[in-house]
Design a protein around this motif. Structure first.
Motif, PDB file in Angstrom:
ATOM      1  N   ASP A 160      17.041  -6.423   4.457  1.00 32.16           N
ATOM      2  CA  ASP A 160      17.362  -7.043   3.166  1.00 32.16           C
ATOM      3  C   ASP A 160      16.638  -6.270   2.065  1.00 32.16           C
ATOM      4  OD1 ASP A 160      17.789  -8.646   0.950  1.00 32.16           O
ATOM      5  OD2 ASP A 160      16.850 -10.431   1.821  1.00 32.16           O
ATOM      6  N   SER A 200      16.285  -6.862  -1.082  1.00 36.11           N
ATOM      7  CA  SER A 200      15.475  -7.725  -1.959  1.00 36.11           C
ATOM      8  C   SER A 200      14.079  -7.935  -1.388  1.00 36.11           C
ATOM      9  CB  SER A 200      16.156  -9.082  -2.147  1.00 36.11           C
ATOM     10  OG  SER A 200      17.400  -8.920  -2.753  1.00 36.11           O
ATOM     11  N   GLU A 201      13.988  -8.147  -0.094  1.00 35.88           N
ATOM     12  CA  GLU A 201      12.686  -8.312   0.551  1.00 35.88           C
ATOM     13  C   GLU A 201      11.948  -6.977   0.617  1.00 35.88           C
ATOM     14  OE1 GLU A 201      11.086 -11.137   1.522  1.00 35.88           O
ATOM     15  OE2 GLU A 201      12.752 -12.109   0.482  1.00 35.88           O
ATOM     16  N   LYS A 221      10.204  -5.969  -2.782  1.00 37.13           N
ATOM     17  CA  LYS A 221       9.090  -6.818  -3.231  1.00 37.13           C
ATOM     18  C   LYS A 221       7.721  -6.196  -2.932  1.00 37.13           C
ATOM     19  CE  LYS A 221      11.361 -11.295  -2.944  1.00 37.13           C
ATOM     20  NZ  LYS A 221      11.408 -12.582  -2.222  1.00 37.13           N
ATOM     21  N   TYR A 231      20.925   2.774  -1.224  1.00 40.70           N
ATOM     22  CA  TYR A 231      20.802   2.167  -2.545  1.00 40.70           C
ATOM     23  C   TYR A 231      20.266   3.220  -3.507  1.00 40.70           C
ATOM     24  CZ  TYR A 231      20.793  -2.051   0.326  1.00 40.70           C
ATOM     25  OH  TYR A 231      21.106  -3.020   1.243  1.00 40.70           O
TER      26      TYR A 231
END
Length: 84
Positions: free
Chosen positions: A30, A32-33, A36, A57
């Motif tokens: 993921d 998003s994780e 972080k 990405y």
């Protein structure tokens, strides 16, 4: 065609500037994780390409100097499959 070996000048990057990293992760990770962990204040992410096993990405963020740019590249490289 320009022969890059004939160019004697180093590339000059003016800081601060926006810098793009292509980050390639295993498909199940993921993003998003993943992101972080790096405590970036401002950044943007664009999905790039996807294969059977990987997803890439485009991460764009502002870097203040060469040291910061290279440090982030190194940190991303330690956690990602590949960074370009």
């Amino acid at each position: 065609m320009v022969n890059l070996n004939e160019i004697k000048q180093d590339v000059k990057i003016e800081y601060p500037c926006n810098w793009q990293y292509t980050v390639i992760l295993d498909k199940g990770v993921d993003f998003s994780e993943f992101i972080k962990e790096f405590n970036l204040e401002k950044f943007s992410v664009t999905n790039s390409k996807e294969s059977k096993n990987y997803k890439s990405y485009i991460l764009t963020t502002k870097v203040q100097n060469e040291a910061q740019r290279l440090e982030l590249f190194s940190l991303l490289g330690k956690k990602a499959k590949f960074v370009l």
